[in-house]
Design an enzyme around this catalytic site. Structure first.
Site, short mmCIF file in Angstrom:
data_model
loop_
_atom_site.label_atom_id
_atom_site.label_comp_id
_atom_site.label_asym_id
_atom_site.label_seq_id
_atom_site.Cartn_x
_atom_site.Cartn_y
_atom_site.Cartn_z
N HIS A 43 34.63 8.24 34.34
CA HIS A 43 33.64 8.38 33.27
C HIS A 43 32.39 9.10 33.78
CE1 HIS A 43 35.52 4.45 31.48
NE2 HIS A 43 36.36 5.48 31.48
N ASP B 146 38.89 10.94 29.88
CA ASP B 146 39.50 10.62 31.17
C ASP B 146 40.11 11.84 31.83
OD1 ASP B 146 38.82 7.93 31.23
OD2 ASP B 146 40.75 7.23 30.46
N HIS C 239 46.00 8.36 34.32
CA HIS C 239 45.28 8.77 35.52
C HIS C 239 46.24 9.31 36.57
CE1 HIS C 239 41.52 7.27 34.03
NE2 HIS C 239 42.00 6.05 33.88
#
Length: 275
Positions: free
Chosen positions: A78, A238, A260
């Site tokens: 973030h 993200d 991720h």
């Protein structure tokens, strides 16, 4: 050619880590040209450092972890997304624990923090962006992320979630500072009540609450939404933070159910292809 940038002054922010549940203070400091984004663990002996580079990714379970020697930080995406969107090249991030503050679960507090610090241009020229010249893709059995040649930086993302209020969400954004600040930075991380016990048993989500996440139970959303499609906007946020680990990029990212793990794998492949 553009000049490199850093923050104009030292600014601080204190809060709680989303997964660690620990109190933490970060300080953004001006940094020399060509130093990049570097995290310094002020709570550890010797003040060990880890650079925000794809090569330093060691874990992608629910967040992106960077590690070098004794220096380890996670849930950095973030903050890195805010740095990328605000075109900050160099910053020394002092951090008093293993994880930055979650704030409200979005990038917006970090964006405001950078704005309050101010931005200065440095004497050295900015490195040219990585220009994607051919398609690069990372695929898992039911998901993928790819980047195609494109004159700009664009992200197209499709999310598929079994929750009855989520289902299929689609987002397509040309990433500019203005678009990021208005459309993406306020989007918060998403959580589900049925996952809480299992996550906390793994030492995750210990600092999560209705104040720093959009939380769903089996039937409804327990948190007032900022956007009807807040989930997909946060997924794109993200991607920006994770791909920032490769540097500045020119290309069109297309993703389906990415995570991720896939995002950071693509960051590494982009670097490899540029060598």
């Amino acid at each position: 050619m553009e000049r490199q940038t850093t923050v104009a002054s030292r600014v601080m922010y204190t809060g709680i880590g989303l997964h660690s549940g620990r109190d933490v203070t970060i300080a953004l400091n001006p940094a020399p040209a060509d130093s990049g984004i570097v995290f310094v663990r002020t709570d550890l002996a010797g003040l060990p450092r880890v650079a925000a580079q794809a090569a330093n990714v060691t874990n992608t379970m629910r967040a992106t972890t960077l590690e070098s020697g004794a220096a380890k930080v996670f849930t950095v995406e973030h903050l890195l997304a805010a740095f990328y969107a605000m075109a900050i090249d160099n910053c020394l991030v002092e951090i008093s624990s293993v994880e930055p503050p979650v704030a409200d679960g979005s990038s917006l507090p970090f964006l405001r923090l950078i704005e309050s610090a101010g931005i200065v241009r440095q004497a050295q020229l900015r490195r040219p962006p990585i220009v994607v010249k051919e398609t690069i893709a990372v695929r898992y059995p039911d998901k993928f992320i790819a980047i195609l040649p494109y004159d700009g930086f664009r992200i197209t993302f499709t999310s598929i979630n079994p929750h009855p209020l989520l289902g299929v969400q689609f987002g397509d954004y040309e990433i500019t500072p203005e678009v990021f600040a208005r459309e993406l930075a306020p989007a918060r991380t998403i959580g589900f009540m049925h996952e809480v016990e299992a996550l906390q048993a793994q030492g995750l989500a210990l600092g999560g609450s209705l104040d720093n996440a959009v939380v769903y139970d089996d039937e409804k959303c327990l948190t007032p939404l900022r956007f009807p499609d807040e989930l997909i906007r946060h997924k794109i946020l993200d991607v920006i933070g994770d791909l920032a680990l490769a540097g500045r990029i020119t290309g069109h990212v297309i993703a389906v159910k990415s995570s991720h793990a896939l995002n950071t794998a693509l960051a590494k492949e982009i670097i490899k292809a540029s060598m």
